[in-house]
Design a protein around this motif. Structure first.
Motif, PDB file in Angstrom:
ATOM      1  N   PRO A 284       0.822  -1.218   0.000  1.00 32.40           N
ATOM      2  CA  PRO A 284       0.000   0.000   0.000  1.00 32.40           C
ATOM      3  C   PRO A 284       0.857   1.270   0.000  1.00 32.40           C
ATOM      4  O   PRO A 284       2.018   1.236   0.409  1.00 32.40           O
ATOM      5  CB  PRO A 284      -0.804  -0.112   1.297  1.00 32.40           C
ATOM      6  CG  PRO A 284      -0.190  -1.191   2.094  1.00 32.40           C
ATOM      7  CD  PRO A 284       0.690  -1.998   1.203  1.00 32.40           C
ATOM      8  N   GLU A 285       0.275   2.343  -0.458  1.00 29.57           N
ATOM      9  CA  GLU A 285       0.950   3.652  -0.470  1.00 29.57           C
ATOM     10  C   GLU A 285       1.475   3.972   0.929  1.00 29.57           C
ATOM     11  O   GLU A 285       0.775   3.816   1.926  1.00 29.57           O
ATOM     12  CB  GLU A 285      -0.042   4.735  -0.900  1.00 29.57           C
ATOM     13  CG  GLU A 285       0.541   6.119  -0.986  1.00 29.57           C
ATOM     14  CD  GLU A 285       1.398   6.347  -2.227  1.00 29.57           C
ATOM     15  OE1 GLU A 285       2.188   7.301  -2.209  1.00 29.57           O
ATOM     16  OE2 GLU A 285       1.283   5.580  -3.201  1.00 29.57           O
ATOM     17  N   GLY A 286       2.729   4.383   0.999  1.00 32.44           N
ATOM     18  CA  GLY A 286       3.335   4.755   2.260  1.00 32.44           C
ATOM     19  C   GLY A 286       3.921   3.603   3.059  1.00 32.44           C
ATOM     20  O   GLY A 286       4.572   3.824   4.079  1.00 32.44           O
ATOM     21  N   ALA A 287       3.680   2.375   2.611  1.00 31.46           N
ATOM     22  CA  ALA A 287       4.265   1.215   3.296  1.00 31.46           C
ATOM     23  C   ALA A 287       5.777   1.244   3.133  1.00 31.46           C
ATOM     24  O   ALA A 287       6.311   1.932   2.256  1.00 31.46           O
ATOM     25  CB  ALA A 287       3.697  -0.079   2.723  1.00 31.46           C
ATOM     26  N   SER A 288       6.445   0.481   3.957  1.00 32.57           N
ATOM     27  CA  SER A 288       7.895   0.351   3.849  1.00 32.57           C
ATOM     28  C   SER A 288       8.243  -1.063   3.417  1.00 32.57           C
ATOM     29  O   SER A 288       7.730  -2.031   3.990  1.00 32.57           O
ATOM     30  CB  SER A 288       8.559   0.628   5.199  1.00 32.57           C
ATOM     31  OG  SER A 288       8.431   1.982   5.543  1.00 32.57           O
ATOM     32  N   VAL A 289       9.098  -1.169   2.418  1.00 31.19           N
ATOM     33  CA  VAL A 289       9.671  -2.450   2.019  1.00 31.19           C
ATOM     34  C   VAL A 289      11.152  -2.349   2.356  1.00 31.19           C
ATOM     35  O   VAL A 289      11.827  -1.408   1.942  1.00 31.19           O
ATOM     36  CB  VAL A 289       9.464  -2.749   0.522  1.00 31.19           C
ATOM     37  CG1 VAL A 289      10.167  -4.038   0.124  1.00 31.19           C
ATOM     38  CG2 VAL A 289       7.971  -2.827   0.185  1.00 31.19           C
ATOM     39  N   VAL A 290      11.640  -3.304   3.138  1.00 31.48           N
ATOM     40  CA  VAL A 290      13.036  -3.303   3.558  1.00 31.48           C
ATOM     41  C   VAL A 290      13.663  -4.606   3.083  1.00 31.48           C
ATOM     42  O   VAL A 290      13.125  -5.686   3.327  1.00 31.48           O
ATOM     43  CB  VAL A 290      13.167  -3.174   5.085  1.00 31.48           C
ATOM     44  CG1 VAL A 290      14.632  -3.162   5.500  1.00 31.48           C
ATOM     45  CG2 VAL A 290      12.464  -1.910   5.581  1.00 31.48           C
ATOM     46  N   TYR A 291      14.779  -4.488   2.389  1.00 33.96           N
ATOM     47  CA  TYR A 291      15.499  -5.668   1.919  1.00 33.96           C
ATOM     48  C   TYR A 291      16.986  -5.475   2.165  1.00 33.96           C
ATOM     49  O   TYR A 291      17.452  -4.358   2.377  1.00 33.96           O
ATOM     50  CB  TYR A 291      15.213  -5.955   0.441  1.00 33.96           C
ATOM     51  CG  TYR A 291      15.631  -4.863  -0.518  1.00 33.96           C
ATOM     52  CD1 TYR A 291      16.897  -4.873  -1.099  1.00 33.96           C
ATOM     53  CD2 TYR A 291      14.764  -3.832  -0.851  1.00 33.96           C
ATOM     54  CE1 TYR A 291      17.290  -3.871  -1.983  1.00 33.96           C
ATOM     55  CE2 TYR A 291      15.139  -2.832  -1.731  1.00 33.96           C
ATOM     56  CZ  TYR A 291      16.405  -2.860  -2.292  1.00 33.96           C
ATOM     57  OH  TYR A 291      16.792  -1.868  -3.161  1.00 33.96           O
ATOM     58  N   GLY A 292      17.719  -6.566   2.162  1.00 34.21           N
ATOM     59  CA  GLY A 292      19.133  -6.504   2.469  1.00 34.21           C
ATOM     60  C   GLY A 292      19.999  -6.173   1.276  1.00 34.21           C
ATOM     61  O   GLY A 292      19.735  -6.605   0.163  1.00 34.21           O
ATOM     62  N   GLN A 293      21.005  -5.380   1.517  1.00 37.89           N
ATOM     63  CA  GLN A 293      22.068  -5.114   0.551  1.00 37.89           C
ATOM     64  C   GLN A 293      23.310  -5.770   1.148  1.00 37.89           C
ATOM     65  O   GLN A 293      23.867  -5.254   2.120  1.00 37.89           O
ATOM     66  CB  GLN A 293      22.272  -3.606   0.370  1.00 37.89           C
ATOM     67  CG  GLN A 293      23.289  -3.230  -0.666  1.00 37.89           C
ATOM     68  CD  GLN A 293      22.812  -3.552  -2.066  1.00 37.89           C
ATOM     69  OE1 GLN A 293      21.647  -3.415  -2.381  1.00 37.89           O
ATOM     70  NE2 GLN A 293      23.712  -4.001  -2.897  1.00 37.89           N
ATOM     71  N   PRO A 294      23.722  -6.930   0.602  1.00 38.93           N
ATOM     72  CA  PRO A 294      24.810  -7.704   1.222  1.00 38.93           C
ATOM     73  C   PRO A 294      26.040  -6.860   1.547  1.00 38.93           C
ATOM     74  O   PRO A 294      26.501  -6.059   0.744  1.00 38.93           O
ATOM     75  CB  PRO A 294      25.126  -8.776   0.176  1.00 38.93           C
ATOM     76  CG  PRO A 294      23.832  -8.950  -0.558  1.00 38.93           C
ATOM     77  CD  PRO A 294      23.218  -7.574  -0.609  1.00 38.93           C
ATOM     78  N   ASP A 295      26.505  -7.047   2.766  1.00 38.94           N
ATOM     79  CA  ASP A 295      27.706  -6.396   3.292  1.00 38.94           C
ATOM     80  C   ASP A 295      27.579  -4.877   3.414  1.00 38.94           C
ATOM     81  O   ASP A 295      28.578  -4.197   3.621  1.00 38.94           O
ATOM     82  CB  ASP A 295      28.942  -6.761   2.454  1.00 38.94           C
ATOM     83  CG  ASP A 295      29.184  -8.252   2.415  1.00 38.94           C
ATOM     84  OD1 ASP A 295      29.040  -8.908   3.470  1.00 38.94           O
ATOM     85  OD2 ASP A 295      29.505  -8.768   1.328  1.00 38.94           O
ATOM     86  N   GLU A 296      26.362  -4.345   3.264  1.00 44.19           N
ATOM     87  CA  GLU A 296      26.159  -2.902   3.402  1.00 44.19           C
ATOM     88  C   GLU A 296      25.110  -2.537   4.429  1.00 44.19           C
ATOM     89  O   GLU A 296      25.290  -1.606   5.190  1.00 44.19           O
ATOM     90  CB  GLU A 296      25.814  -2.277   2.053  1.00 44.19           C
ATOM     91  CG  GLU A 296      26.979  -2.290   1.077  1.00 44.19           C
ATOM     92  CD  GLU A 296      26.685  -1.487  -0.173  1.00 44.19           C
ATOM     93  OE1 GLU A 296      26.133  -0.380  -0.053  1.00 44.19           O
ATOM     94  OE2 GLU A 296      27.006  -1.989  -1.261  1.00 44.19           O
ATOM     95  N   GLY A 297      23.970  -3.228   4.414  1.00 43.64           N
ATOM     96  CA  GLY A 297      22.912  -2.904   5.355  1.00 43.64           C
ATOM     97  C   GLY A 297      21.544  -3.209   4.804  1.00 43.64           C
ATOM     98  O   GLY A 297      21.377  -4.079   3.949  1.00 43.64           O
ATOM     99  N   MET A 298      20.558  -2.463   5.290  1.00 43.46           N
ATOM    100  CA  MET A 298      19.158  -2.652   4.907  1.00 43.46           C
ATOM    101  C   MET A 298      18.704  -1.476   4.054  1.00 43.46           C
ATOM    102  O   MET A 298      18.873  -0.331   4.454  1.00 43.46           O
ATOM    103  CB  MET A 298      18.289  -2.742   6.169  1.00 43.46           C
ATOM    104  CG  MET A 298      18.642  -3.900   7.075  1.00 43.46           C
ATOM    105  SD  MET A 298      17.780  -3.846   8.673  1.00 43.46           S
ATOM    106  CE  MET A 298      18.775  -2.609   9.536  1.00 43.46           C
TER     107      MET A 298
END
Length: 160
Positions: A112-126
């Motif tokens: 939905p609009e305004g939701a947060s999707v968080v995924y990993g960036q290997p060796d860097e963070g979220m």
């Protein structure tokens, strides 16, 4: 797609609305910071290796849905599970047999609009994406370039 954060507490301060976590390590850090993601996709692996027992026990303790998604693909099965999980009122964890990495892309479209999707960036963070129409448009254009039955993909993602 968004800013990279290494501190889950600081990341959660910027979350306003539903939260979709893609990846075991990301989900683990969010849970350890005291927030259950509304949707979490995990595959019990990180960087193609088995995750530590503590992480596995934490992120997969409450598996609600299961889906098969081969590496480097986005299957109909994982899209159905994603759409179902987003529609639920309670936090839902999807245990993916295969690989969940690419599911961040359709999650951005389906969230939905305004939701947060968080995924990993290997060796860097979220990576934290606060979903906007511009993000959805960008992801749709990227997903259109994938091989396969895109018409079926869009109908599944849109819950038809």
């Amino acid at each position: 797609m968004g800013p990279i954060e290494t501190d889950a507490d600081r990341l959660l301060e910027t979350v306003d609305g539903s939260l979709i976590a893609v990846g075991d390590v990301v989900t683990y850090h969010i849970l350890e910071a005291g927030r259950a993601p509304d949707v979490a996709l995990v595959d019990e692996r990180t960087k193609r290796s088995a995750i530590e027992d503590e992480i596995r026990e934490t992120v997969a303790a409450e598996t609600h849905l299961e889906a098969v998604n081969p590496p480097a693909e986005i299957s109909a099965d994982v899209i159905r599970a994603l759409v179902e999980a987003i529609a639920r009122d309670e936090p839902t964890t999807i245990l993916v047999e295969g690989e969940e990495d690419l599911v961040a892309l359709p999650a951005i479209v389906a969230a939905p609009e305004g939701a947060s999707v968080v995924y990993g960036q290997p060796d860097e963070g979220m990576v934290h994406v606060q979903v906007t129409d511009d993000h959805r448009t960008e992801m749709r254009a990227l997903l259109e370039r994938f091989e396969g039955d895109t018409e079926r993909f869009w109908s599944l993602l849109e819950g038809e």
